[in-house]
Every structure is written in C-alpha cells, then in structure tokens.
Write an enzyme that holds these catalytic residues in place. Structure first.
Site, short mmCIF file in Angstrom:
data_model
loop_
_atom_site.label_atom_id
_atom_site.label_comp_id
_atom_site.label_asym_id
_atom_site.label_seq_id
_atom_site.Cartn_x
_atom_site.Cartn_y
_atom_site.Cartn_z
N SER A 171 0.80 -1.23 0.00
CA SER A 171 0.00 0.00 0.00
C SER A 171 0.83 1.28 0.00
CB SER A 171 -0.96 0.00 1.19
OG SER A 171 -2.07 -0.83 0.91
N LYS A 186 3.05 6.72 5.18
CA LYS A 186 2.10 5.73 4.66
C LYS A 186 2.63 4.34 4.99
CE LYS A 186 -1.47 4.18 2.51
NZ LYS A 186 -1.44 3.04 3.46
N THR A 187 1.75 3.52 5.55
CA THR A 187 2.11 2.13 5.81
C THR A 187 1.80 1.27 4.59
OG1 THR A 187 -0.09 1.72 6.74
CG2 THR A 187 1.69 2.27 8.29
N GLY A 188 2.36 0.08 4.61
CA GLY A 188 2.06 -0.91 3.59
C GLY A 188 2.18 -2.30 4.20
#
Length: 271
Positions: A68, A207-209
């Site tokens: 993501s 932003k995480t993923g």
C-alpha cells in the site's frame, strides 16, 4: 597523441564532475526491532546534508513488493491522467463484504488512501490502464514495477514488482520537494493526505504498507514518509519489516511499523 590527451582530459573532467557516492552511516537499531518482534531494516536521508543513516544497509537495497505504499504514486498518477478527478471523488463500494469493515462502504479517495482501501485502488487501476502506468512510472523514476494486463489490479500486491528502501526514499525526497514531473497541485494534494501528526516542533508524513502472508511469502510491512522540522530540517525515511518468528503477522507487527519508526526517529532526535 593529441587525440589521446584530449580523451584523457575529458575523462578526468567527467570523473571530477561526477556526483559523489552518497555517504551511508550504519547504526545499530536492533533493540527497537526486537521490542516489536520483527526483523528488517531502516533507512533515513537528511535532505540538507545528503547523508544516509541505515540499519542493515544491504537489506535496504533489497527489493520488496510496495504493497500500500504504492497508493502514493498511484494517487499521483490517477490525478495526473484524469482517471481520478480529485481526492474528493467517491469510490463506490461494490457490495462485497471484505475482512476490513472500513472498506465496506462508499468513501472519497482521500479516505481510501488513509485506510488503505485495496478495492478502491483496484477500481482506480482499471481506469488508469497499463500504458499510462508504464509511461508515468518511467517518468516518475519509480523503478521495479511490473504492470501487465493480467496483473493490472494486483501488481503492487503480488507478482514480480519490487522496490527498495533506497528507491522509496529517492521518490519521496522528490515528492517532498515537489520536483516530480507532475502538476504541483497534485503533489500538494497527496502530501496533504500523508500528514499523520502536526506539532509546533515537526510535521510527520507517512504511509504504511502490508504485503499479506501467502503460501510462498511471509508478511512484509512498510512505513515510509518524512519529517519536516520547524527549524527547516527535513528527513526522509523508509522502514521494512517481517515477523521475527514464523511467517504470519500479529498485532505487534501491525502496530509496530509506525511505532517502531517513531521510536527510531525520537532516538535520532527528529521527533
């Protein structure tokens, strides 16, 4: 003879004018990874000095599926191509019940990015199309992404796409500076969505993923972004982690991506 001298002189000028190799300082951050039961690597880049600080530098150069974190370039490409008119555009829920309840509703793309709504971005990917992705990923110098008609709505989650932490940092550095070859208004719109915390001393963007566990791959997690200090200093960072024991994620893994990064940034006096 004169020709040889000219060639040697030209070569010398090229060498003198070449960009210096980025300085990378190794730092032992193992205690933070142990606290959250993960193994992985961390990279930080100071924009004012051009210096890198790395934990597990070799792994920082290894490629992983972007998961993501790809919603950052995906949103930018959607805006630039017109596939996404603006971040207030509503993504309509298709009625399919999914594991994450926050995905099971209509929502604007501004929220879809924040809650990492995969189905919304799969809808967007089908609107953007393969040729536009191939064109804009090349222009953005966002490397290692393999887009085909058969993987159009999954290429960032599964398959052969790979990006390293050094490559993530390079891309984010240019987004933070608003120097990507895109309309500045689109870069500013996406940057606004990435704000996670704002204090008098600093603003944290990120932003995480999460690349979900499969039969052939362990869970893999990202947290990428940057810190802008009130004193004008900026640092870009990228964390990549996997569970320390066994292939599957637990709550410590999910929460640890951001918490671990913030602990490191505090130790390094960025937060």
């Amino acid at each position: 003879m004169l020709r040889i001298c000219y060639l040697l002189l030209s070569l010398g000028c090229l060498l003198l004018g070449a960009a210096p190799t980025p300085r990378v300082t190794e730092r032992n951050l193992q205690q933070h990874f142990d606290q959250y039961g993960v193994r992985g690597s961390f990279l930080l880049y100071e924009t004012a000095t051009g210096r890198f600080t790395a934990y597990q530098e070799k792994r920082c150069r290894q490629g992983f599926l972007p998961a993501s974190t790809f919603k950052i370039p995906n949103t930018l490409i959607g805006l630039q191509t017109g596939a996404l008119p603006d971040t207030a555009t509503i993504c309509r829920w298709d009625g399919v019940q999914r594991y994450f309840p926050q995905w099971n509703q209509d929502m604007p793309y501004a929220r879809a990015l924040r809650v990492s709504c995969v189905p919304c971005y799969q809808q967007l990917a089908r609107k953007v199309g393969v040729p536009a992705y191939q064109q804009w990923l090349r222009k953005l110098r966002y490397p290692g992404i393999v887009v085909t008609p058969g993987t159009l709505d999954t290429f960032w989650l599964d398959g052969n796409s790979r990006i390293s932490q050094f490559e993530q940092v390079d891309f984010l550095r240019r987004l933070q500076a608003e120097t990507l070859p895109l309309a500045v208004r689109h870069q500013r719109a996406v940057k606004q969505l990435l704000i996670l915390q704002k204090t008098p001393a600093y603003t944290l963007y990120g932003k995480t993923g999460w690349r979900f566990h499969s039969a052939t791959n362990p869970d893999n997690g990202w947290f990428v972004g940057w810190v802008e200090r009130a004193d004008g200093r900026t640092a870009i960072f990228a964390l990549n982690v996997e569970p320390q024991r066994g292939p599957k994620a637990d709550e410590r893994f999910l929460a640890g991506r951001r918490a671990l990064t913030e602990a490191i940034l505090r130790e390094m006096q960025w937060l």
